[in-house]
Design an enzyme around this catalytic site. Structure first.
Site, mmCIF file in Angstrom:
data_model
loop_
_atom_site.group_PDB
_atom_site.id
_atom_site.type_symbol
_atom_site.label_atom_id
_atom_site.label_comp_id
_atom_site.label_asym_id
_atom_site.label_seq_id
_atom_site.Cartn_x
_atom_site.Cartn_y
_atom_site.Cartn_z
ATOM 1 N N GLU A 89 9.174 42.693 21.223
ATOM 2 C CA GLU A 89 9.828 41.473 21.707
ATOM 3 C C GLU A 89 10.120 41.504 23.201
ATOM 4 O OE1 GLU A 89 13.547 40.490 19.794
ATOM 5 O OE2 GLU A 89 13.756 38.634 20.944
ATOM 6 N N SER A 112 14.565 32.059 19.124
ATOM 7 C CA SER A 112 15.032 30.723 19.519
ATOM 8 C C SER A 112 15.656 30.766 20.916
ATOM 9 C CB SER A 112 15.978 30.117 18.482
ATOM 10 O OG SER A 112 17.045 30.954 18.164
ATOM 11 N N GLY A 113 16.301 31.845 21.262
ATOM 12 C CA GLY A 113 16.673 32.096 22.658
ATOM 13 C C GLY A 113 17.631 31.120 23.309
ATOM 14 N N GLY A 114 18.421 30.389 22.508
ATOM 15 C CA GLY A 114 19.364 29.449 23.094
ATOM 16 C C GLY A 114 18.928 27.994 22.938
ATOM 17 N N ARG A 171 29.649 35.586 18.977
ATOM 18 C CA ARG A 171 29.409 34.465 18.062
ATOM 19 C C ARG A 171 30.671 34.145 17.243
ATOM 20 N NH1 ARG A 171 25.087 34.841 20.593
ATOM 21 N NH2 ARG A 171 23.074 35.489 19.752
ATOM 22 N N ARG A 230 19.885 32.509 16.022
ATOM 23 C CA ARG A 230 20.721 31.298 16.122
ATOM 24 C C ARG A 230 20.000 30.053 15.632
ATOM 25 N NH1 ARG A 230 21.701 32.396 22.306
ATOM 26 N NH2 ARG A 230 19.787 33.538 21.871
ATOM 27 N N LYS A 252 6.838 39.118 19.167
ATOM 28 C CA LYS A 252 7.940 38.136 19.113
ATOM 29 C C LYS A 252 8.276 37.792 20.546
ATOM 30 C CE LYS A 252 12.785 37.665 17.713
ATOM 31 N NZ LYS A 252 13.703 37.845 16.590
HETATM 32 P P1 13P Z 1 17.710 34.075 18.698
HETATM 33 O O1 13P Z 1 16.732 33.349 17.843
HETATM 34 O O2 13P Z 1 19.148 33.742 18.428
HETATM 35 O O3 13P Z 1 17.348 34.056 20.148
HETATM 36 O O4 13P Z 1 17.631 35.605 18.253
HETATM 37 C C1 13P Z 1 16.432 36.142 17.932
HETATM 38 C C2 13P Z 1 16.441 37.570 18.248
HETATM 39 O O5 13P Z 1 16.253 38.384 17.367
HETATM 40 C C3 13P Z 1 16.660 37.982 19.639
HETATM 41 O O6 13P Z 1 16.394 39.346 19.781
#
Ligand code: 13P
Length: 331
Positions: A176, A260-262, A31, A292, A218
């Site tokens: 998650e 959010s995952g991208g 990042r 992100r 999550k």
């Molecule tokens: P993002 O929302 O950037 O995908 O990150 C969340 C997260 O904690 C991924 O493990």
């Protein structure tokens, strides 16, 4: 209500969600490198201090997920980040998985998340440092042959074991399973992989005796792969996501939060909003645990020498507020 379920429910209390600032050192480097920010421990500390000390962020954020390095760091006058968060009524979370290895017997490119060795002792230390909840991410990839049953089984087994160890220590586990968005797969393939992962996960959690009311799920929204070229409306994403949850997630689970995952911050907020508008947060409270999706505008501003720290914090407040509104379908 058990202690665990009280903590879990508070994390998804009305109009609030979680901010993930738990990037591992390697991810943080990616990042920072992308924005030409020097990659030093002090720079990472300064950036995390900016996030932790953002005024009024507690109006939108119930908990921050920290990384091992960050939970040990302090502001310039020696106040720990964990104490600063607690003084604002924000719960402290900690990422406890220790990255990934190639998945034994999986396909080339499949990963197994590790970190169960010594987890009990690490949780005890994190609790001393102020943590009330934890996170473990399993990354699942889609291709014509992936995810394999072997890879899913091993990752969901580890997630369920992690959840039980957390709960024994009085820590709320965020579990998650992330179906990774990069790839050429269709929304149907994402649905299929997510369904397989979630049904396996909850059958393992139930057989190991995890308290479902004292954990949060999550996970990803049901989306087409980033390189698929498939265009899908937010309504369809909302319908498919909720259908998948209704088929696979027990109603006792304290709440579901998205990564959010991208997706861009706007997509992350708009789609969360659509889900809550269409389904009214039933049968689960559905909120966010974005990294992100909330941080990116603040990090962009922080990398810009012409902008002040206050401006970066305003970006964080703005993105968090949008997600807060979206968590109630009011964006
Ligand atoms: P993002 O929302 O950037 O995908 O990150 C969340 C997260 O904690 C991924 O493990």
């Amino acid at each position: 209500m058990s202690k665990l379920s009280i903590i879990a429910s508070k994390l998804v209390e009305s109009g609030k969600g979680i901010l993930a600032i738990d990037e591992s050192t390697g991810t943080c480097k990616n990042r920072f490198d992308a924005l030409d920010i020097p990659f030093t421990e002090e720079k990472r500390r300064q950036y995390r201090e900016l996030l932790v000390t953002t005024p009024n962020i507690e109006e939108s954020i119930s908990g921050y997920i920290l990384f091992d390095e960050t939970i040990r760091q302090s502001n310039e006058v020696g106040e720990s980040f964990a104490d600063i968060l607690k003084s604002k009524g924000i719960a402290v979370g900690i990422k406890v998985d220790q990255g990934k290895v190639d998945c034994p017997e999986g396909e080339n490119g499949e990963h197994l998340t590790i970190g169960l060795d010594g987890l009990d002792a690490r949780l005890k230390e994190y609790k001393e440092l102020g943590a009330e909840f934890a996170k473990w991410r399993a990354a699942i990839y889609i291709s014509d042959v992936m995810p394999t049953n072997t890879c899913l089984d091993q990752n969901m087994e580890a997630l369920a074991d992690y959840a039980v160890i957390c709960q024994k220590n009085g820590i709320v586990p965020i579990i998650e399973p992330e179906i990774v968005m990069s790839g050429k797969h269709t929304i149907n393939q994402c649905y299929g992989a997510s369904s397989r992962a979630l049904s396996k996960l909850f059958s393992k959690l139930e057989s190991k005796g995890a308290e479902l009311e004292g954990l949060l799920l999550k996970t990803n929204m049901i989306l087409p792969g980033k390189e698929s070229g498939q265009q899908v409306s937010d309504e369809v994403i909302a319908e498919q996501t909720m259908k998948c949850f209704k088929e696979n997630v027990p109603t006792q689970v304290a709440g579901i939060v998205f990564l959010s995952g991208g997706q861009t911050p706007k997509q992350s907020a708009d789609r969360l909003n659509m889900i809550n508008k269409m389904f009214g947060g039933k049968p689960w409270t559905i909120s966010f645990s974005y990294g992100r999706g909330i941080q990116q505008p603040a990090l962009n501003a922080w990398a810009d020498e012409a902008k002040t720290d206050e401006q970066s914090q305003q970006e964080l407040q703005k993105a968090a507020k949008n997600c807060s509104l979206a968590s109630e379908g009011k964006l």
